[in-house]
Structures are given as C-alpha cells and as structure tokens.
Design a protein around this motif. Structure first.
Motif, mmCIF file in Angstrom:
data_model
loop_
_atom_site.group_PDB
_atom_site.id
_atom_site.type_symbol
_atom_site.label_atom_id
_atom_site.label_comp_id
_atom_site.label_asym_id
_atom_site.label_seq_id
_atom_site.Cartn_x
_atom_site.Cartn_y
_atom_site.Cartn_z
ATOM 1 N N UNK A 2 55.048 70.456 97.535
ATOM 2 C CA UNK A 2 54.300 69.739 95.765
ATOM 3 C C UNK A 2 54.745 70.555 94.850
ATOM 4 N N UNK A 3 55.140 69.812 93.406
ATOM 5 C CA UNK A 3 55.748 70.650 92.280
ATOM 6 C C UNK A 3 54.629 71.206 91.618
ATOM 7 N N UNK A 4 53.313 71.197 92.347
ATOM 8 C CA UNK A 4 51.939 72.656 91.714
ATOM 9 C C UNK A 4 52.469 73.721 92.479
ATOM 10 N N UNK A 5 53.267 73.503 93.274
ATOM 11 C CA UNK A 5 53.599 75.345 93.577
ATOM 12 C C UNK A 5 54.296 75.540 92.357
ATOM 13 N N UNK A 6 55.332 74.511 92.242
ATOM 14 C CA UNK A 6 56.518 75.831 91.506
ATOM 15 C C UNK A 6 55.823 76.387 90.390
ATOM 16 N N UNK A 7 54.339 75.661 89.869
ATOM 17 C CA UNK A 7 53.742 76.490 88.649
ATOM 18 C C UNK A 7 53.140 77.108 89.554
ATOM 19 N N UNK A 8 52.498 77.080 90.722
ATOM 20 C CA UNK A 8 51.508 78.295 91.107
ATOM 21 C C UNK A 8 52.905 79.896 91.169
ATOM 22 N N UNK A 9 53.981 79.072 91.392
ATOM 23 C CA UNK A 9 54.938 80.327 91.556
ATOM 24 C C UNK A 9 55.900 81.326 89.983
ATOM 25 N N UNK A 10 55.857 80.477 89.293
ATOM 26 C CA UNK A 10 55.861 80.543 87.296
ATOM 27 C C UNK A 10 54.020 81.665 87.529
ATOM 28 N N UNK A 11 53.113 81.670 87.363
ATOM 29 C CA UNK A 11 51.573 81.565 87.332
ATOM 30 C C UNK A 11 51.916 84.155 87.842
ATOM 31 N N UNK A 12 52.551 83.511 88.987
ATOM 32 C CA UNK A 12 52.539 85.008 89.776
ATOM 33 C C UNK A 12 53.486 85.611 89.170
ATOM 34 N N UNK A 13 54.438 84.336 88.971
ATOM 35 C CA UNK A 13 56.030 85.673 88.153
ATOM 36 C C UNK A 13 55.726 86.137 87.447
ATOM 37 N N UNK A 14 54.858 85.424 86.266
ATOM 38 C CA UNK A 14 54.812 86.121 84.855
ATOM 39 C C UNK A 14 53.691 87.324 84.883
ATOM 40 N N UNK A 15 52.825 87.728 86.358
ATOM 41 C CA UNK A 15 51.343 88.949 86.059
ATOM 42 C C UNK A 15 51.907 89.779 87.451
ATOM 43 N N UNK A 17 49.728 89.660 89.460
ATOM 44 C CA UNK A 17 48.650 89.411 90.240
ATOM 45 C C UNK A 17 48.208 88.512 90.877
ATOM 46 N N UNK A 18 48.032 88.358 91.723
ATOM 47 C CA UNK A 18 47.897 87.985 92.589
ATOM 48 C C UNK A 18 46.287 86.795 92.362
ATOM 49 N N UNK A 19 45.390 87.983 91.880
ATOM 50 C CA UNK A 19 44.139 87.358 91.679
ATOM 51 C C UNK A 19 43.783 86.678 90.168
ATOM 52 N N UNK A 20 44.175 87.235 89.291
ATOM 53 C CA UNK A 20 45.046 86.621 88.422
ATOM 54 C C UNK A 20 45.530 85.407 87.823
ATOM 55 N N UNK A 21 46.716 85.580 88.696
ATOM 56 C CA UNK A 21 47.143 84.159 88.836
ATOM 57 C C UNK A 21 46.103 83.077 89.851
ATOM 58 N N UNK A 22 45.570 83.408 90.603
ATOM 59 C CA UNK A 22 45.002 82.398 91.451
ATOM 60 C C UNK A 22 44.109 81.532 90.470
ATOM 61 N N UNK A 23 43.192 82.631 89.019
ATOM 62 C CA UNK A 23 42.251 82.318 88.465
ATOM 63 C C UNK A 23 42.807 81.137 87.544
ATOM 64 N N UNK A 24 43.858 81.126 86.886
ATOM 65 C CA UNK A 24 44.781 81.052 86.259
ATOM 66 C C UNK A 24 45.165 80.056 86.558
#
Length: 299
Positions: A2-15, A17-24
C-alpha cells in the motif's frame, strides 16, 4: 504493498516516535505500528531499530528512505500527467461561465465562433465566479467566461491565467421609479459582479448611507427585486436594456457609479491540447476582427 505505508514510514523516520507519527497520520499507535510492520514484512527487512528511543533507521531503512521519497514523488506526478495526456487528445471543449453570461452571452458568442473554428462537443458549466475559478484551477474546465473590470486585473489574472476581452458591458446603478432611495440590493461574496462593485466603489458606498436590504449572487434575481421597487442594484446593461428603454428602470447616482466592464475569456497559461488551443486561436481572431468602441450607456 500500500503506497500509504510509504508515508507512514517517512513520518516515523522523521521523528523516530511511534506515538507522534501515529498522531500525524491520524490513527492509533497500534494500527500505525501494524502498518509499519506490514511494510517491513513486504520488503523482507527491518527498517527501524526499536531497541532505542527514539527509534532509529537500520541500514536497510537508510537505504529505503530516498527510495520511498522518490516513489511517492513519481506517484504524485501521475495524475496531472494522465490528465495532460487525456486533455491533449480531447475533442470536447469544457467551459465554465457565470450564470448571467451562460444564458445572455455565451450561446450567441459561440455561434459567432463557428465560422472560425470547428467547435465539436461543448460542455458548459454555469456557476458563480468563485466556483468557476476553482474549476479552472483544478483543470476541470479549459476556459472560463466572466466579467472583469475594464483595464484592470482580477482574481484569475493574479493566479496566472491568460485572458482575452471578447465583449464589453456596463454595470449600472439602477432603481425603479418610486423605489426607496437608500435601500441597496447587493451581490453576495461569491459573485464576480459584486467583486467588481466592491473593488471600484466599496469604500464610497460604505459612507453613502445605502442600507443593504437584500443579497443574492444572481443578477437576474436582483433585477426582479429592483423592478419590484425594493431598492437600488448594480446590474449589467446587457441584462436590462429593454427595462431601460421602457423606463421600468432608471440610472441613479453620479456618473462615476457607472462601471465599464469587459467580458473575458480566461484560460490556463499551460498548453491545453490541440482542439482547445485551436478554439483559443479562433477566439483571438474573432476578438481582433470585431474590436469596436465600448457599449455606450443607454444602448
């Protein structure tokens, strides 16, 4: 994958922090963690070292980060490229015009274009100017026909659209005999004609003692209210010329309240495709061959 997984990966790579990335990413942390794990399982490699806080990219994660960014960028370019390809080969002309011009000007103008271009199928959307502008910005239409203040730029001009004057008109302050002198029948914020009146006379009218009693975005509605002696309205002369001749409506106020306007054809500055470009060139040729003095008040 799923291409949205790539956005998840980049959000987590930036911080990290799983909680912060999940909220984002607008989801719960357990759901977010499952999606990151699904991406790792699809790749067959761990992308994050979860033993540290914050989580760090593994060697595979460092390698994958630019790959994910490039993939998302390439996917993002696909829709506009597909639309451009379809548009280049489209034979249907897509126009948007304000309500009044849709029934009072566009049919006659299109007929005058027929000797200069093969129009084919034409799809016309009639709406308020604000929505017509949005349709052009989203490339859902190729052209917009609307009023503009003569000799001045408007919203579409400021947005980078090209324009061509294809007609002239006047916005006249009109009232029926016996109408209240200070009652104002105004255009709503979505109206292009109202935008012009406010641009030219907004500050003055605010101090002229006129009291707004009715608002609408259709000039035809304001015309009906003016004929019903409800107040003063700025209306296109092309809409009310018969009312003026029959003296059902009269011009009011000082001479500078009479606003010269143009009817303009707008288009995006980018190439539109063979058929649409031929239409634009025909409109330019017609406009160049029919330029005349602006419509005089009372004509």
């Amino acid at each position: 994958m799923n291409f949205s997984w790539l956005e998840d990966f980049l959000a987590l790579a930036a911080s990290g922090n799983f909680s912060r990335a999940a909220e984002e990413r607008h989801m719960t942390q357990p759901a977010f963690s499952r999606r990151v794990r699904a991406l790792e399982e699809w790749l067959g490699a761990d992308l994050f070292d979860r033993s540290t806080q914050p989580a760090r990219l593994t060697a595979a994660g460092e390698w994958f980060r630019p790959q994910a960014e490039d993939l998302l960028a390439r996917v993002g370019r696909l829709p506009p490229q597909a639309r451009a390809t379809a548009e280049a080969n489209a034979s249907t002309l897509r126009l948007a015009a304000t309500h009044m011009l849709s029934f009072s000007f566009v049919p006659r103008w299109l007929q005058s274009l027929e000797p200069h271009a093969v129009l084919g199928q034409v799809r016309l959307v009639s709406d308020v100017l604000q929505h017509c502008e949005a349709l052009l910005a989203q490339r859902q239409v190729q052209f917009v026909i609307a009023h503009g203040l003569a000799g001045a730029s408007g919203g579409l001009d400021a947005a980078g659209a090209r324009s061509l004057a294809i007609g002239s008109d006047w916005l006249l302050p009109l009232h029926a005999p016996g109408a209240p002198a200070r009652a104002l029948l105004g255009f709503s914020d979505e109206s292009g004609l109202g935008r012009i009146v406010r641009q030219v006379l907004g500050a003055e009218l605010a101090h002229a003692g006129l009291q707004p009693v009715f608002t609408a975005h259709l000039a035809s509605v304001l015309r009906s209210m003016a004929l019903d002696r409800r107040g003063l309205a700025w209306l296109p002369q092309s809409l009310v010329h018969e009312d003026l001749q029959a003296q059902r409506l009269q011009v009011s106020g000082p001479a500078h309240w009479r606003i010269p306007v143009e009817i303009r054809l707008y288009r995006d500055a980018a190439p539109l495709g063979v058929h649409a470009e031929a239409f634009w060139q025909a409109a330019e040729k017609l406009a160049a061959g029919s330029r005349a003095e602006p419509l005089r008040v009372g004509e």
